[in-house]
Motif scaffolding. Structure first.
Motif: not given
Ligand SMILES: [Zn+2]
Lengths: 212, 88
Positions: A45-50
């Motif tokens: 996902l390359h996104q911390a929140q996700d």
């Protein structure tokens, strides 16, 4: 003292105790598995929140289904499969133009259009030496992100996470032969890209396509 | 075995499959073809490089939130007697 005892238990031991309702064992199991689950979902996902959402959903699902888990695979493999599913759900929501459907794109894969290596050169350092350098991890993630989802996911599960071809196929609902074709493509694309960066241009070779 | 055929059989070789027939043909080809040998090495290094790093540590704050949520959910599901849920 008690904690030390817990630490020596295998994931399977912890699973069995968690199945019997032992929350401490469950927590211990989560602690063991969370680096891989978070790492996997972050790579997808390359996104911390996700990645956090997918990780949380994964362990919540574990609470729901732990009693029914029949242990046909290792607990880690099972949990990584759940994590993959959760990450894919989030990924699908984010992809507005083109839906990520792994199986829908399945039939067209064949070995006939495998890319030929172009830049061929030995690397000037070992992978272990290169891995020590700062910024390399970012470079690797960037290279991964340039791949189509269908190649990227296979590479992440098989080569980064080390799942078997069979488990990768299972997690992505693909056939094993499709996994292999996609994996070859992913490996060749990443090889090309990383060799341009880490290969020794002075020792570059010309691919000899007519050689038999 | 041609370079083309070698390319297609690459996965099994890189993954260390025990298919001796493929391996023999493969090794024979590699012994006489430097570009293919380097491609195989490059791919192995590519995979090692991706495996070498563990770059994505979970944020501490999230870890705490996660533990909280899990505890809560566990107690809802198991009636919250908390018999063995007090340390960790
Ligand atoms: Zn060759």
């Amino acid at each position: 003292m008690e904690n030390q005892l817990l630490d020596e238990r295998t994931e399977t031991d912890l699973l069995h105790e968690a199945k019997e309702g032992n929350f401490a064992a469950f927590q211990q199991l989560v602690t063991k598995l969370q680096p891989r689950v978070y790492g996997l979902t972050f790579r997808i996902l390359h996104q911390a929140q996700d990645a956090e959402d997918a990780t949380q959903q994964t362990f919540m699902a574990l609470i729901e289904h732990i009693a029914d888990f029949r242990e046909e695979s290792s607990v880690a493999t099972w949990v990584l499969r759940i994590a993959t599913n959760n990450a894919l759900k989030i990924l699908r929501k984010k992809r507005t133009v083109k839906m990520v459907s792994m199986s829908e794109m399945a039939s067209e894969d064949s070995y006939s259009d495998v890319p030929h290596p172009e830049f061929i050169a030995p690397w000037s350092q070992t992978a272990e030496e290169i891995a020590q350098q700062s910024e390399v991890q970012e470079e690797l993630q960037k290279a991964l992100l340039e791949l189509d989802d269908k190649y990227r996911l296979v590479f992440i599960l098989r080569d980064v996470e080390g799942l078997s071809v069979r488990d990768t196929a299972h997690a992505l609902e693909l056939t094993e032969s499709n996994v292999k074709v996609r994996l070859l493509r992913a490996r060749l694309i990443l090889r090309e890209r990383l060799t341009k960066k880490f290969g020794d241009a002075l020792q570059a070779m010309i691919p000899d396509h007519k050689h038999s | 075995m041609t370079c083309e055929e070698l390319l297609k059989a690459l996965n099994d070789y890189v993954d260390g499959a025990q298919l001796t027939e493929i391996c023999e043909e493969f090794s024979q080809h590699l012994a006489g073809c430097d570009p293919c040998q380097v491609v195989v090495d490059n791919i192995r290094q590519t995979i090692s490089l991706y495996r070498a790093g563990q770059p994505y540590a979970m944020p501490k704050s999230f870890e705490e939130r996660l533990q909280q949520s899990l505890k809560q959910r566990w107690e809802e599901k198991h009636g919250g007697s908390g018999a063995s849920a007090t340390f960790g």
